[in-house]
Design a protein around this motif. Structure first.
Motif, PDB file in Angstrom:
ATOM      1  N   ARG A   3      80.723  30.491  33.519  1.00 18.65           N
ATOM      2  CA  ARG A   3      79.568  29.604  33.397  1.00 18.65           C
ATOM      3  C   ARG A   3      78.650  29.763  34.614  1.00 18.65           C
ATOM      4  NH1 ARG A   3      82.369  25.759  32.089  1.00 18.65           N
ATOM      5  NH2 ARG A   3      82.849  25.047  34.179  1.00 18.65           N
ATOM      6  N   ASN A  95      78.640  22.940  38.606  1.00 21.92           N
ATOM      7  CA  ASN A  95      79.102  23.865  37.566  1.00 21.92           C
ATOM      8  C   ASN A  95      80.213  23.180  36.760  1.00 21.92           C
ATOM      9  OD1 ASN A  95      79.538  26.154  36.039  1.00 21.92           O
ATOM     10  ND2 ASN A  95      80.870  27.091  37.558  1.00 21.92           N
ATOM     11  N   SER A  96      79.863  22.065  36.175  1.00 20.62           N
ATOM     12  CA  SER A  96      80.824  21.265  35.433  1.00 20.62           C
ATOM     13  C   SER A  96      81.112  21.872  34.064  1.00 20.62           C
ATOM     14  CB  SER A  96      80.228  19.861  35.241  1.00 20.62           C
ATOM     15  OG  SER A  96      80.922  19.148  34.250  1.00 20.62           O
ATOM     16  N   PRO A  97      82.315  21.671  33.544  1.00 24.89           N
ATOM     17  CA  PRO A  97      82.599  22.106  32.174  1.00 24.89           C
ATOM     18  C   PRO A  97      81.712  21.389  31.153  1.00 24.89           C
ATOM     19  CG  PRO A  97      84.609  21.315  33.249  1.00 24.89           C
ATOM     20  CD  PRO A  97      83.483  21.112  34.201  1.00 24.89           C
ATOM     21  N   TRP A  98      81.110  20.271  31.554  1.00 25.04           N
ATOM     22  CA  TRP A  98      80.234  19.532  30.650  1.00 25.04           C
ATOM     23  C   TRP A  98      78.786  20.019  30.730  1.00 25.04           C
ATOM     24  CZ3 TRP A  98      84.171  17.222  33.402  1.00 25.04           C
ATOM     25  CH2 TRP A  98      85.211  16.744  32.623  1.00 25.04           C
ATOM     26  N   LEU A  99      78.495  20.987  31.602  1.00 22.87           N
ATOM     27  CA  LEU A  99      77.154  21.552  31.683  1.00 22.87           C
ATOM     28  C   LEU A  99      76.966  22.511  30.504  1.00 22.87           C
ATOM     29  CD1 LEU A  99      74.621  21.638  33.550  1.00 22.87           C
ATOM     30  CD2 LEU A  99      75.600  23.698  34.556  1.00 22.87           C
ATOM     31  N   ARG A 100      76.139  22.104  29.563  1.00 24.42           N
ATOM     32  CA  ARG A 100      75.927  22.889  28.341  1.00 24.42           C
ATOM     33  C   ARG A 100      74.782  23.875  28.533  1.00 24.42           C
ATOM     34  NH1 ARG A 100      74.367  17.931  24.949  1.00 24.42           N
ATOM     35  NH2 ARG A 100      73.030  18.024  26.734  1.00 24.42           N
ATOM     36  N   ASP A 103      71.568  22.202  28.953  1.00 25.38           N
ATOM     37  CA  ASP A 103      71.390  21.661  30.301  1.00 25.38           C
ATOM     38  C   ASP A 103      70.927  22.756  31.254  1.00 25.38           C
ATOM     39  OD1 ASP A 103      72.348  19.189  29.346  1.00 25.38           O
ATOM     40  OD2 ASP A 103      74.413  19.709  29.880  1.00 25.38           O
TER      41      ASP A 103
END
Length: 119
Positions: A3, A95-100, A103
């Motif tokens: 990511r 760099n969160s796993p929730w950053l789509r 985003d």
């Protein structure tokens, strides 16, 4: 890491945005990306647009180390123009796993608009 690499590539294509990356021959983990904008006005405009948007955009530091008043007795004053420039022009992008992907697009669009306005 994948990511982060995607976001690094996306941001590296924006004129005036410098993505701080791994030194040659190394591979970091990248829990966050640090980018540097051409000046403090561009950094402040990006922060104004993205700070409360829930996208993980923030500042790692707001001042050079010697400029924090509470460190005055611990860190001796020095001119430090490079540290002041880095502090005033850099952003941290989580760099969160929730950053789509959407985003990432929003962050990139904001940084790109800021550069277009500065041109």
């Amino acid at each position: 890491r994948e990511r982060a690499v995607q976001l690094q590539k996306r941001l590296a294509g924006i004129r005036g945005v410098t993505v701080l990356t791994d030194p040659p021959g190394t591979a970091g983990v990248w829990p966050a990306l640090m980018v540097q904008l051409p000046d403090s006005a561009a950094r402040d405009a990006a922060l104004d647009a993205l700070w409360g948007a829930g996208l993980g955009v923030s500042c790692l530091f707001t001042h050079a180390l010697a400029d924090y008043p509470y460190l005055a007795g611990l860190v001796p004053y020095s001119p430090s123009p490079r540290a002041r420039r880095l502090a005033s022009t850099s952003l941290l992008i989580g760099n969160s796993p929730w950053l789509r992907a959407a985003d990432m697009d929003r962050i990139a669009a904001c940084l790109h608009q800021g550069q277009a306005a500065a041109a």
